[in-house]
Design a protein around this motif. Structure first.
Motif, PDB file in Angstrom:
ATOM      1  N   GLN A 237       0.784  -1.258   0.261  1.00  0.00           N
ATOM      2  CA  GLN A 237       0.013   0.041   0.179  1.00  0.00           C
ATOM      3  C   GLN A 237       0.995   1.110   0.188  1.00  0.00           C
ATOM      4  N   MET A 240       2.940   2.187  -3.219  1.00  0.00           N
ATOM      5  CA  MET A 240       1.489   2.224  -4.409  1.00  0.00           C
ATOM      6  C   MET A 240       1.232   3.231  -3.692  1.00  0.00           C
ATOM      7  N   ALA A 241       1.362   4.071  -2.816  1.00  0.00           N
ATOM      8  CA  ALA A 241       0.702   5.566  -2.260  1.00  0.00           C
ATOM      9  C   ALA A 241       1.750   6.332  -3.558  1.00  0.00           C
ATOM     10  N   VAL A 343      -8.361 -11.096  -8.606  1.00  0.00           N
ATOM     11  CA  VAL A 343      -8.233  -9.117  -7.623  1.00  0.00           C
ATOM     12  C   VAL A 343      -8.778  -8.641  -7.296  1.00  0.00           C
ATOM     13  N   VAL A 344      -7.656  -7.406  -6.075  1.00  0.00           N
ATOM     14  CA  VAL A 344      -8.693  -7.006  -5.379  1.00  0.00           C
ATOM     15  C   VAL A 344      -8.015  -5.754  -4.985  1.00  0.00           C
ATOM     16  N   PRO A 345      -8.848  -4.446  -5.214  1.00  0.00           N
ATOM     17  CA  PRO A 345      -7.828  -3.189  -4.846  1.00  0.00           C
ATOM     18  C   PRO A 345      -6.812  -3.040  -3.935  1.00  0.00           C
ATOM     19  N   VAL A 346      -5.367  -2.491  -3.968  1.00  0.00           N
ATOM     20  CA  VAL A 346      -4.598  -2.552  -3.116  1.00  0.00           C
ATOM     21  C   VAL A 346      -4.801  -2.511  -2.001  1.00  0.00           C
ATOM     22  N   SER A 347      -5.703  -1.427  -1.685  1.00  0.00           N
ATOM     23  CA  SER A 347      -6.380  -1.328  -0.715  1.00  0.00           C
ATOM     24  C   SER A 347      -6.801  -2.439  -0.064  1.00  0.00           C
ATOM     25  N   GLY A 374       1.048  -4.751  -7.396  1.00  0.00           N
ATOM     26  CA  GLY A 374       1.466  -3.521  -7.309  1.00  0.00           C
ATOM     27  C   GLY A 374      -0.490  -3.415  -7.486  1.00  0.00           C
ATOM     28  N   ASN A 375      -0.769  -4.610  -8.632  1.00  0.00           N
ATOM     29  CA  ASN A 375      -2.554  -4.689  -9.058  1.00  0.00           C
ATOM     30  C   ASN A 375      -3.544  -4.956  -8.104  1.00  0.00           C
ATOM     31  N   ASN A 377      -3.573  -8.629  -7.457  1.00  0.00           N
ATOM     32  CA  ASN A 377      -3.930  -9.199  -8.128  1.00  0.00           C
ATOM     33  C   ASN A 377      -2.723 -10.493  -8.034  1.00  0.00           C
ATOM     34  N   GLY A 411     -13.951  -6.378  -5.447  1.00  0.00           N
ATOM     35  CA  GLY A 411     -12.332  -7.026  -6.684  1.00  0.00           C
ATOM     36  C   GLY A 411     -13.071  -7.835  -7.597  1.00  0.00           C
TER      37      GLY A 411
ATOM     38  N   ALA B 101      -7.454   7.436  -2.749  1.00  0.00           N
ATOM     39  CA  ALA B 101      -6.520   7.518  -2.785  1.00  0.00           C
ATOM     40  C   ALA B 101      -5.550   6.029  -3.141  1.00  0.00           C
ATOM     41  N   VAL B 102      -5.253   5.657  -2.525  1.00  0.00           N
ATOM     42  CA  VAL B 102      -4.174   4.172  -2.467  1.00  0.00           C
ATOM     43  C   VAL B 102      -4.397   3.585  -3.331  1.00  0.00           C
ATOM     44  N   ASP B 103      -5.393   3.280  -3.842  1.00  0.00           N
ATOM     45  CA  ASP B 103      -5.890   2.712  -5.024  1.00  0.00           C
ATOM     46  C   ASP B 103      -5.771   3.293  -6.350  1.00  0.00           C
ATOM     47  N   ARG B 104      -5.673   4.768  -6.425  1.00  0.00           N
ATOM     48  CA  ARG B 104      -6.033   5.875  -7.456  1.00  0.00           C
ATOM     49  C   ARG B 104      -6.691   5.568  -7.651  1.00  0.00           C
ATOM     50  N   HIS B 181     -13.203  -2.619 -10.406  1.00  0.00           N
ATOM     51  CA  HIS B 181     -12.716  -1.330  -9.300  1.00  0.00           C
ATOM     52  C   HIS B 181     -11.580  -2.169  -8.830  1.00  0.00           C
ATOM     53  N   THR B 182     -10.733  -2.556  -9.770  1.00  0.00           N
ATOM     54  CA  THR B 182      -9.109  -2.681  -9.963  1.00  0.00           C
ATOM     55  C   THR B 182      -8.756  -2.293 -10.959  1.00  0.00           C
ATOM     56  N   SER B 183      -6.930  -2.167 -10.860  1.00  0.00           N
ATOM     57  CA  SER B 183      -6.861  -2.133 -12.148  1.00  0.00           C
ATOM     58  C   SER B 183      -6.360  -3.146 -13.200  1.00  0.00           C
TER      59      SER B 183
END
Lengths: 461, 461
Positions: A237, A240-241, A343-347, A374-375, A377, A411, B101-104, B181-183
């Motif tokens: 986190q 990536m921030a 995959v989930v949001p990085v957060s 970082g993704n 994933n 995700g 912000a962390v997930d951009r 909602h993911t990259s």
């Protein structure tokens, strides 16, 4: 449909030796890199767009299912034959059709090996960024069909982001040219990106015009280890921030780390290392020290045991070798590896890894997780014994719980492997009935007789 | 269909004052930023996704055509009403629904002003890259509908490249959520990018989840002038062939330069200046001197009269002001500006400008060209007098010749403006009957009663 009438028609359209139905060839093409196999009725090796068109036209007339195949390196059975199907292998279509260094575009046939594209343009200081793990042997047609990703997607994006235009043959045998040869274009609906990721179910892609980027001139790689996965996720986190997007950010959980160590790699880790991050930065040489400093600062924090910069090419190669060995290593650890790609949001990564830990404990399963942190994933590998009915049942429960957790965490079920035949039963967990109904209708437009890669991507009705 | 029965139904679904049919409101919403107008039967101002859904359901029942509208800043009549239609203005839907912000990532309603997105995330060192010229007032829904570009697309790409997921209402009144909602994400056909650029003809987008990038901390701007357009085009090629991708690369032809000068800007140009390039680079401060040096070297060459670096913010603002004044300036130069938006590969830009020069001479037309040279994307403006039937006929000939030249040069008819109502007659020049037939079939899936933005994008049958 009678094979005995189709084969002569196909042999008339292609050279006879490129329409194969000998047992040896059929056996080779009966599987991709997914558990399971199915002997096709024939394997076809077209040399050109026109031959692909001829194949589809004949197949349509005879309702012969066609299974397109790049290198057969997919993990979800996307190139696995179905009963009574013909495999269409693109390996004889490897031509570079057009290349402009100044426009940073290249047009290649679908059978072109992905790594060969970057090799071809390297002398002009360019590269083709998407690099799935199978890069050295996978083919661009397969990458396009599955919208392949890879470790560098965190900075550079995925296959979809590099496709400008396509030439393809729909299920009606018609040629479809879509997209542009330019870096911009908005005329009509975006059929190009509709075909990318459609897993060969809408059209057989024969040629693609791809965007290239200037090759970064320098890079650096860091390795950081943590006392536990939660602290490693917190570091992901933080990385990536901050301002510098890494070109790769890979995570290994304790079980992946153990697998790597069992192979003799990463023996120099400090005591108590339970999670590892690999971070790569790239760009102009002048930017590297700043980037490394910022990444180091972000990696430092609670539970950080060691942060090491790989200072020479050999050390970097070792790190990547350990990372890349994980896929075969986990495969060797049990008779069957169920390989998920969520995959989930990085957060939410920490929550995902906690959920996986919970599933492993509750269902007594051996689960090894690593991947493109970082993704957000993760490659989540269930290592199981197909003979053990009880364990297989627990694995099925575990998978269901994994997918539920992923969707609860905002995700998606697959970041880069796709759906193929393996995951189609789970698609309705993520996509609404409205979305699926639209997708089925789109399928019928492109392939009214359902001859293109049946049994893939869309769930059974 | 009877308006007197629809209006009460809509007033019951929305607040009464957000269903307007007073003459003043109808007049305001009778046009977008394209020549021509048409008085709609009503204007609707939904507050939420649910209200949009109610509108579409009622409209479908009564076969009421709906014309979605962002800020009405489009150049191709995309938001222009058709006879008997209701305008659906998204200006009351400006909420930021979610931001990490962390997930951009940020999720916004369709009526959000595009520049407001970057403003919202700036404090976290992030930005939303696509910035069409109308950035300060255009709305993200319009940008999504048209797949908007802008001067920074040469480095950062277009709207499509920043969309992760969408919420929308199809022509059947159903909610469609697509994307992630993911990259990363590859589950199912890419309906997200099918909706982007579909000009409101497939669904009304109500919410979008967008990807953000770290804000570059420094930038520099150079201005270079040339004795003629051909030499400026050669410089564009050299800039695009070197290692540092500029964040903007704009060109003005002699007529654009004259227009800028007539407004009192760019008065300091050396004698004989007939073409101007503006180049911006951005990134970390430490990289700027290297980038400037490389760009300077690429700009230098045959016919280069002066290369100037704008050294302070005011000088940069002046340059951009001159560039941005071109659109209104050319509009003021004749009663009618026919504004085209063609793209060719950068390597063919010189040929395109020669073709335009030829068309202007042959048809005795006043044509002013400028635009995003780094993308090969030119705004070609025919300045004409609608009262002059002969000139208008020559302009139509000229347009046809322009489009033929563009397609011969491997280009596309529109880079960022879209098709709307203005260009739909020309679409069959670029798209094959097979492609159009697929696109019409897709339209029927999403909007079986053809109530969504009729008369736009797809050519008449």
């Amino acid at each position: 449909m009678s094979i005995s009438t189709i084969i002569p028609a196909l042999r008339a359209a292609l050279d006879a030796e490129r329409v194969r139905d000998d047992a040896e060839t059929l056996a080779i093409y009966s599987r991709d890199d997914t558990p399971g196999s199915c002997i096709p009725v024939m394997v076809l090796f077209p040399h050109s767009h026109e031959e692909v068109q001829a194949i589809v036209s004949i197949a349509r007339r005879h309702r012969l299912p066609l299974v397109p195949r790049g290198a057969g390196s997919g993990n979800v059975g996307g190139a696995q034959p179905v009963p009574g199907s013909a495999v269409v292998s693109f390996e004889c279509m490897q031509k570079i059709c057009d290349y402009s260094a100044v426009d940073r575009t290249i047009t290649v046939e679908a059978g072109c090996v992905t790594a060969a594209i970057s090799a071809y343009v390297q002398a002009d200081g360019l590269f083709y960024p998407p690099d799935p793990g199978s890069n050295p042997y996978c083919r661009i047609g397969g990458n396009l069909a599955m919208n392949a990703g890879g470790p560098h997607a965190v900075k550079y994006g995925v296959t979809r982001d590099y496709v400008l235009g396509l030439r393809a043959v729909t299920g009606t045998g018609e040629t479809l040219c879509c997209g542009v040869h330019t870096s911009k274009g908005v005329v009509g609906y975006d059929l190009t990106r509709l075909l990318v990721g459609s897993e060969g179910t809408l059209a057989l892609i024969t040629e693609a015009t791809l965007r290239l980027l200037p090759l970064p001139s320098a890079q650096a790689t860091l390795r950081a280890v943590y006392d536990n996965t939660a602290n490693a996720c917190a570091a992901v986190q933080r990385v990536m921030a901050q301002h510098h997007t890494p070109s790769a950010l890979e995570l290994m959980d304790p079980y992946a780390l153990a697998a790597v160590r069992a192979m003799g790699a990463a023996r120099d880790l400090p005591e108590g290392s339970n999670a590892l991050l690999m971070v790569e930065v790239d760009g102009e040489a002048i930017t590297i020290p700043d980037q490394v400093q910022a990444i180091r600062a972000a990696l430092a924090g609670e539970g950080s045991l060691e942060i090491l910069e790989a200072t020479d090419a050999a050390a970097v190669a070792d790190l990547w070798a350990a990372r890349k060995s994980l896929s075969p290593a986990t495969k060797a650890m049990a008779p069957l590896k169920i390989n998920e790609d969520v995959v989930v949001p990085v957060s939410r990564l920490r929550e995902l890894l906690e959920a996986i830990e919970g599933i492993a404990a509750e269902q007594s399963l051996h689960i090894v997780s690593f991947g493109h942190a970082g993704n957000g994933n993760l490659h989540v590998n269930f290592l199981v014994h197909p003979q053990d009915g009880n364990e297989m049942r627990r694995a099925r429960h575990g998978l269901q719980k994994l997918f539920q957790a992923v969707l609860t965490l905002d995700g998606t079920l697959s970041g880069e492997h796709g759906i193929g035949s393996s995951k189609r039963a789970y698609v309705p967990l993520e996509l609404s009935p409205e979305s699926l109904s639209i997708q089925r209708a789109i399928k019928r437009i492109f392939d009214p007789d359902a001859i293109l890669n049946p049994g893939k991507l869309l769930p059974e009705t």
